[in-house]
Structures are given as C-alpha cells and as structure tokens.
Design a protein around this motif. Sequence first.
Motif, PDB file in Angstrom:
ATOM      1  N   ALA A  97       7.632   8.968   1.515  1.00  0.00           N
ATOM      2  CA  ALA A  97       6.192   9.183   1.653  1.00  0.00           C
ATOM      3  C   ALA A  97       5.469   8.933   0.322  1.00  0.00           C
ATOM      4  CB  ALA A  97       5.913  10.604   2.131  1.00  0.00           C
ATOM      5  N   ARG A 232      -3.118  12.428   3.540  1.00  0.00           N
ATOM      6  CA  ARG A 232      -3.721  11.745   2.386  1.00  0.00           C
ATOM      7  C   ARG A 232      -4.888  10.886   2.840  1.00  0.00           C
ATOM      8  NH1 ARG A 232       1.636   7.880   1.303  1.00  0.00           N
ATOM      9  NH2 ARG A 232       2.448   8.060   3.409  1.00  0.00           N
ATOM     10  N   ALA A 235      -3.179   5.771   4.743  1.00  0.00           N
ATOM     11  CA  ALA A 235      -1.962   5.962   5.530  1.00  0.00           C
ATOM     12  C   ALA A 235      -0.706   5.746   4.690  1.00  0.00           C
ATOM     13  CB  ALA A 235      -1.957   5.018   6.730  1.00  0.00           C
ATOM     14  N   SER A 236      -0.840   5.051   3.579  1.00  0.00           N
ATOM     15  CA  SER A 236       0.309   4.756   2.736  1.00  0.00           C
ATOM     16  C   SER A 236      -0.135   4.626   1.283  1.00  0.00           C
ATOM     17  CB  SER A 236       0.957   3.438   3.203  1.00  0.00           C
ATOM     18  OG  SER A 236       2.081   3.135   2.400  1.00  0.00           O
ATOM     19  N   TYR A 237       0.802   4.848   0.380  1.00  0.00           N
ATOM     20  CA  TYR A 237       0.558   4.593  -1.039  1.00  0.00           C
ATOM     21  C   TYR A 237      -0.649   5.377  -1.564  1.00  0.00           C
ATOM     22  CZ  TYR A 237       0.839   1.797  -5.318  1.00  0.00           C
ATOM     23  OH  TYR A 237       0.976   1.380  -6.616  1.00  0.00           O
TER      24      TYR A 237
END
Lengths: 318, 212
Positions: A97, A232, A235-237
């Motif tokens: 994650a 967050r 959705a990513s990074y």
Amino acid sequence: MKTFTYERATSVQAAAKAAASVQGARFIAGGTNLLDLMKLQIETPTHLIDVNHLGLDRIEKTDGGGVRIGALVRNTDLAADKSVRQDYAVLSRALLAGASGQLRNKATTGGNLLQRTRCTYFYDTRMPCNKRQPGSGCGALQGMNRSLAILGVSDACIAQHPSDMAVAMRLLDAQVDTMGADGAARAIPIADFHLLPGDTPHRESALRPGEIITSVTLPKPIGGTHVYRKVRDRASYAFALVSVAAVFGKDGTARFAFGGIGAKPWRTQEADAAAKSGAKAVAEAALAGARTTHHNDFKKTLVERTLASLYRQREARA
Amino acid sequence: MSSDHLTRRGLLQGSAALAAASPVAAQAQAAAVATPRRNGGSAMMPVELTVNGREVHLQLDPRTSLLDTLREHLHLTGTKKGCDHGQCGACTVIVEGRRINSCLTLAVMHDGESITTIEGLGTPDKLHPMQKAFIVHDGYQCGYCTPGQICSAVAVLDEIKAGIPSHATTELNDVSLNDAELRERMSGNICRCAAYPNIIAAMRDVAGEKVA
C-alpha cells in the motif's frame, strides 16, 4: 546538496563504529528518503556510510518459529516473500500500500522504520519546525494541518509518522535488532522504538549514536485474518490519511494498529480489548486522548468508518 | 542543488546533434565525455558502471545522482528529469534488472552495477516491443514522461511474470495480469497529458493480451 564524503562499509561493526566516530555521519541504504531530504538541505550529513553491501538482505526463520528480516531487505522482496505472504499477510499488504514500485525496489526494512515525517512544514525550510530546527517553533499547529497527527502529539510537534510497514510491524509485535558502536547487540520492542515528540521532536527513535539496525524479528505467526486498509487522497501512491492494520481471530478477538493519525505507529490495548464490541467501541478506545484541529478533526470519523468497513467486510466473509 | 547544473547549457547546445545520433553513437560518445571534473567541495570518486551493455569509467562528485550521471556525464538524455524527488517517475531506469528512480540514488552507490536506460532497450531501427507498442497505441502526447513509462512498463511485466504481488492483487499468492494491476503498478509514473489508457493498452499488447 551540501558536500559530504562517502564510504562503503565492509562490516556491520565497522559501520557502527564509523557512524559513532565521525561527526555528522549518516548511514545510507535505499536512500529514497535521505537523498530527497539532502537535496532540500533538510538533512546535511557530512559523511555517508553506505550499508548496502553488508549482507543484511536475508529473511530467515528463527528458533522461536518467527521470522528474522534483514535490515537491507527491500520492501518489494519483503512483501513478496512466501512466508510473509503466508503468515504475516498484513505486512505484505501494508508494504504494497506504500510508495511506488520503483521506490519499493529501493527502500529497505531498516530505512522504512526510520523514514521521516511528510509534514509540509518539516519540508519547507522557510517555515519554523521544531523537528527540523529545534526551538524554532511549529508552523503546523496553526497552519494547514489536515494530514497531520491527532494522537501522541505535543505543543512542539503534530507531525504524523508516514510509514505503512511500521504500522503492520507494530501490530505484529516486531522487535528491532541493532548493533551499537561497541559491537553490542540490542533488541528493541517496536512499541519502544519510535519516540513521541514531547519537547524533543527532533529525537525520533530509540537508536543511540552509531547504533545500526541489523534486522527486524517477527514473533511466530498468530494466524487469523489479516487486513490493511489505507485511506488516502489518491487510489495509489499517496500517504495515508488514515490506515488500519488488523488481525481478526475466529473467536471474535482482534488486534488493531493505526497509521496516518499518530506521531508514531499507533496501537492501544484498550482498542484491542474492545474488538468484540464493534467498530465504534474500537474507534473510541483507539482515539482516547486525540487532539485534533479544525482541519484534521475528520480523521476521528474516518477511523471509525474505516473500522466499520473492515467489520462489514469481515461479516460478509464469515 | 548540485554543481552539475553548470554543465547544462553546454549540454543543451549539443543536444540537437545528440538527438539525431543513433543510440549506438551516443554510447560511443559516452566514453569520450567521461573525464574527471573539478568542483568546490567533495573529493571526486571513481565509479564504474555498465550502461546499456557498455562499461564506463567515471570520476564523480559523490553527490552526483545516477540520473545526472546518465544525462550530464554520459549524455544519455533519454532518461528525463521531472521532479528530481522521486514523485513523478520520469527518471525511471532499470538497475540490475529492477526499475528504480534514478534521481533518488547516487552513482557511487551503484559502482560495479549494470544499468539499462531507454537508449539500451531498443534503437530507432530496432525498437523494443514496448517502444513499438507505445507508438502503435499512441501511449504518449508530449513524450516527456515516455522513457520512464516504457522502462517502468517493461519492468512491470517482468514483476508480474515473477509473481510479485501489488496493492491491486486480490489473493497475495495469485498474481495475474489485468488493467487494475497495471494501473496500480504504473502509479509511480505520472503522465501530465494523461495518456494512461493508451499506456495500459500498449502494455497489454506486449503481454500478449487481447486489446479492446
């Protein structure tokens, strides 16, 4: 970047010794956090000790039935390790994650534990920051502090701990193994490894001068259903606003650790004890003593809703 | 920032000629420009790298990032500098078989290692399948992020083949190739033109998947 000298360490003890004897020396492993901060002159080491070639890159079973993870094991390799996927899935999930594929290929187990906060006031050298420059004040207290911590904070610092990996390790009762400049080994429970800011937010870990992380040991597997839920802005990074690591037992017991809300990876006995009473009770117990601002008060609600989501998911699968 | 910026103007003057040159010629030139430089602070250090199959010997300020080494010292300007802080992925190269951000690592840390850049993946005459697929599927607009995207895409397919899980993997022990996996794994490469759907199409094509 300020100038520095560079050496490749040839043994763990030599590295620890060099770090203790050279003023301003720092270890460098993956470098993904340290070099970023050096470019901004937030970190200004005079000497870098490269510890990448010390052979601390193995994952081994321990006599106690657990796993010893070398400090130089890359985040990618730790997440993909067969025994970790099998027995400590929450750790794999937490690692995956975090960051990007490129960064996980570089970032190490020891370095991840020591990564520094992503508080924007820590990163902005024009702003006061007690962590970056002790005694200069805290720009975040009255500033844009939406992403910052609500637990374990002080009047000097409300920076959040950024790691996902460390949250899972806190949940699993990991132990941080080190070697001091004198060659002595030490084992630090992860609960004691990260320090709360108090009046000294620049002090972030229990490591002594020169002391180097050699491995992280996980106790024998605890079974159960492992989950890591990270909330967050993308959705990513992206770093967590709130993250919850949990292991649910078959008998309704559970343990929880939280990211994005604490000055360090957050876990309380009270939250674990409330497991059978459901999400609201766990959230209330975990958030005892929370100190929020206008901008980050939403995190309390988000913790409860994230927990509720995990409970619903758990019921759906039961 | 480092003193490497001092050489940028000279580099830009020569960049048009370099862009026209074939990657093989650029590599040959790499050896010629690898001469020691003086600077104000750090002692220079010898660094030996194998870049795109060719050994290079350099004398570098230890502050020199791998990215600046490639661009400023070896004049391999295919690898791009975007944010220089590991946030955009434009500098992605493959080191010892793994993709990394070349801006967030020092060249001295990679002494003795092998690096593959976009110039080493393929040439204009003999494109790498991923380079070809990016053209076929229009996987770019301005093209600035493209070398990093392609290096990352090549490594991503290898990672999936090796069974390395990602955040998008439903069962940790069952790694498959699908759009959600590709999007998640490529999240470290930002494209301001938002060519993402076509990049995914290019990757699926190279992976031998049917492209919608």
